[in-house]
Scaffold this active site. Sequence first.
Site, mmCIF file in Angstrom:
data_model
loop_
_atom_site.group_PDB
_atom_site.id
_atom_site.type_symbol
_atom_site.label_atom_id
_atom_site.label_comp_id
_atom_site.label_asym_id
_atom_site.label_seq_id
_atom_site.Cartn_x
_atom_site.Cartn_y
_atom_site.Cartn_z
ATOM 1 N N GLY A 239 54.435 50.884 -6.167
ATOM 2 C CA GLY A 239 54.672 51.570 -7.436
ATOM 3 C C GLY A 239 56.088 51.947 -7.780
ATOM 4 O O GLY A 239 56.348 52.381 -8.914
ATOM 5 N N GLU A 275 53.065 49.348 -0.037
ATOM 6 C CA GLU A 275 52.623 48.119 -0.722
ATOM 7 C C GLU A 275 53.474 47.826 -1.954
ATOM 8 O O GLU A 275 52.951 47.771 -3.075
ATOM 9 C CB GLU A 275 51.170 48.287 -1.187
ATOM 10 C CG GLU A 275 50.155 48.576 -0.106
ATOM 11 C CD GLU A 275 48.790 48.966 -0.678
ATOM 12 O OE1 GLU A 275 48.667 49.230 -1.892
ATOM 13 O OE2 GLU A 275 47.839 49.003 0.114
ATOM 14 N N ARG A 314 53.792 40.610 -20.579
ATOM 15 C CA ARG A 314 54.095 42.048 -20.462
ATOM 16 C C ARG A 314 54.514 42.701 -21.785
ATOM 17 O O ARG A 314 54.034 43.794 -22.104
ATOM 18 C CB ARG A 314 55.146 42.294 -19.365
ATOM 19 C CG ARG A 314 54.730 41.767 -17.997
ATOM 20 C CD ARG A 314 55.600 42.269 -16.856
ATOM 21 N NE ARG A 314 55.418 43.700 -16.665
ATOM 22 C CZ ARG A 314 56.232 44.619 -17.104
ATOM 23 N NH1 ARG A 314 57.328 44.279 -17.733
ATOM 24 N NH2 ARG A 314 55.962 45.884 -16.930
ATOM 25 N N CYS A 346 49.945 31.409 -32.072
ATOM 26 C CA CYS A 346 49.498 31.767 -33.412
ATOM 27 C C CYS A 346 48.932 33.173 -33.490
ATOM 28 O O CYS A 346 47.749 33.358 -33.839
ATOM 29 C CB CYS A 346 48.460 30.758 -33.871
ATOM 30 S SG CYS A 346 49.078 29.096 -33.673
ATOM 31 N N GLU A 347 49.687 34.152 -33.117
ATOM 32 C CA GLU A 347 49.318 35.530 -33.404
ATOM 33 C C GLU A 347 50.568 36.405 -33.389
ATOM 34 O O GLU A 347 51.512 36.133 -32.648
ATOM 35 C CB GLU A 347 48.238 36.064 -32.459
ATOM 36 C CG GLU A 347 48.423 35.833 -30.997
ATOM 37 C CD GLU A 347 47.218 36.391 -30.221
ATOM 38 O OE1 GLU A 347 47.034 37.612 -30.216
ATOM 39 O OE2 GLU A 347 46.477 35.584 -29.625
ATOM 40 N N TYR A 375 54.703 40.072 -12.068
ATOM 41 C CA TYR A 375 53.713 40.136 -13.144
ATOM 42 C C TYR A 375 54.103 39.223 -14.314
ATOM 43 O O TYR A 375 53.848 39.528 -15.469
ATOM 44 C CB TYR A 375 53.504 41.593 -13.602
ATOM 45 C CG TYR A 375 53.151 42.497 -12.439
ATOM 46 C CD1 TYR A 375 51.946 42.357 -11.769
ATOM 47 C CD2 TYR A 375 54.044 43.468 -11.972
ATOM 48 C CE1 TYR A 375 51.629 43.159 -10.679
ATOM 49 C CE2 TYR A 375 53.732 44.273 -10.881
ATOM 50 C CZ TYR A 375 52.537 44.111 -10.239
ATOM 51 O OH TYR A 375 52.215 44.904 -9.167
HETATM 52 N N1 LLP Z 1 49.027 48.595 -4.341
HETATM 53 C C1 LLP Z 1 48.012 48.685 -5.212
HETATM 54 C C2 LLP Z 1 46.722 49.182 -4.727
HETATM 55 C C3 LLP Z 1 48.197 48.329 -6.563
HETATM 56 O O1 LLP Z 1 47.188 48.435 -7.405
HETATM 57 C C4 LLP Z 1 49.455 47.853 -6.998
HETATM 58 C C5 LLP Z 1 49.672 47.458 -8.389
HETATM 59 C C6 LLP Z 1 50.489 47.757 -6.051
HETATM 60 C C7 LLP Z 1 50.246 48.141 -4.741
HETATM 61 C C8 LLP Z 1 51.854 47.253 -6.397
HETATM 62 O O2 LLP Z 1 52.494 48.041 -7.340
HETATM 63 P P1 LLP Z 1 54.026 47.746 -7.688
HETATM 64 O O3 LLP Z 1 54.863 48.078 -6.473
HETATM 65 O O4 LLP Z 1 54.153 46.320 -8.061
HETATM 66 O O5 LLP Z 1 54.300 48.628 -8.843
HETATM 67 N N2 LLP Z 1 50.655 44.109 -14.524
HETATM 68 C C9 LLP Z 1 51.355 45.382 -14.579
HETATM 69 C C10 LLP Z 1 51.397 46.062 -13.233
HETATM 70 C C11 LLP Z 1 50.051 46.284 -12.621
HETATM 71 C C12 LLP Z 1 50.106 46.939 -11.271
HETATM 72 C C13 LLP Z 1 48.782 46.975 -10.615
HETATM 73 N N3 LLP Z 1 48.750 47.470 -9.279
HETATM 74 C C14 LLP Z 1 52.740 45.166 -15.153
HETATM 75 O O6 LLP Z 1 53.071 44.036 -15.507
HETATM 76 O O7 LLP Z 1 53.506 46.112 -15.290
#
Ligand code: LLP
Length: 421
Positions: A239, A275, A314, A346-347, A375
């Site tokens: 996160g 993570e 995104r 087309c949107e 992402y």
């Molecule tokens: N661990 C878990 C349980 C998660 O659900 C996620 C992300 C991560 C780790 C990794 O998070 P990060 O370090 O990448 O922030 N598609 C969205 C982001 C969705 C994140 C979902 N979970 C975007 O493009 O911003």
Amino acid sequence: MDHFLYRDGILHAEDVPLPQIAAAVGTPFYCYSTATLTRHFKLFDEALDGMDHLVCYAMKSNSNQAVIKTLADLGAGMDVVSGGEYARARAAGVPGDRIVFSGVGKTREEMRMALTGGVRQFNIESEPEMEALNQVALSLGLVAPITVRVNPDVDAKTHEKIATGKSENKFGIPIARAREVYAHAAALPGLKVIGIDVHIGSQLTELGPFEQAYLKVADLTRALRADGHDIRRLDLGGGLGIPYERSNSAPPLPVEYGALIKRTVGDLGCEIEIEPGRLISGNAGVMVSDVIYVKSGEGRNFLILDAAMNDLIRPAMYGAYHDIIPVIEPAPGAEQTPYDIVGPVCESGDTFTKQRDMPPLAAGDMVAFRSAGAYGAVMSSEYNTRPLIPEVLVHGDQFAVIRARPTFDEMINRDTIPAWL
Ligand code: LLP
């Protein structure tokens, strides 16, 4: 910091000029930097120096085999959320004992796959899931190592679609019920409780919410130990955010995040897992696209690109900001004009940004979307029957296509016309 810089007026990925890659694979394409992936992984790894730890890269952010192998070769573990991601990790050579299985809806089939193939732990998100895993493990004559994901009811102060740690979100079990749920888990013979898991959201730009969550996890560790559970591992989730808008954002650094971890849970003698996804892969990638047309509209000008929302969703999905820069460096002091930068789909949602000041650009010029390594490709689709765009990995002065653009025939031939037609 990343490795996409202008050299002699041309944007490079490490030592490779992006126009050279464009000439080889066509536009649009994704391009990743090995040096940036490596640097970001090491920043996390070093931030946890002195603690027993494993950095489990969140594969959902970018799961190309070459990216996974680059990180796995550095010693990374993997955080997977589906049978597909598990298979990808194994195919890239990641041993089972370095794979953490997360996700709110693991199927029995996925559980079986990971249990028989080898897994470090399952992060369990509900009691029904716990019961299911217990049954699957017993049916295989195995014992599944688990943590339970707790929802600490903390406001992550991020976009609502990617916040996960408030009580109204679907994730984890309420921390207030944790002792009861752990007692339930301990009574199931197919499970072995080994730790606690938490993840409060993505693209967090302050440390405060992490601190609140981790302090709650520290308290819970003590309480569960007092109840007799052998809590020896804490999975603290991912996160940590990245500076999408470089001119005006500076999220905390991994080293500051590491210090926070040491301060909040460092005295518990637990093995630490984190993570991170976005902070490892995000700024390690750009998406390069060609300007097809410059169109004058009613009171505004449009840059129509050959990349679209299906390639990088995104902005359409989260209103996300990406820096967009010309591949050929503009002259110093070049005049800036506002453009709406859009794709051909087309949107109207196929808009990357509105009224963004850009230096002069003409049809045939190339632009790069920064911070597109996380992402980006993984969330792309073939909407409008647009082929998935190629992915390229750079390593010093070398580059390799790590996923080729499919041909129209390859796309069409995945469909089957029933015999009655
Ligand atoms: N661990 C878990 C349980 C998660 O659900 C996620 C992300 C991560 C780790 C990794 O998070 P990060 O370090 O990448 O922030 N598609 C969205 C982001 C969705 C994140 C979902 N979970 C975007 O493009 O911003």
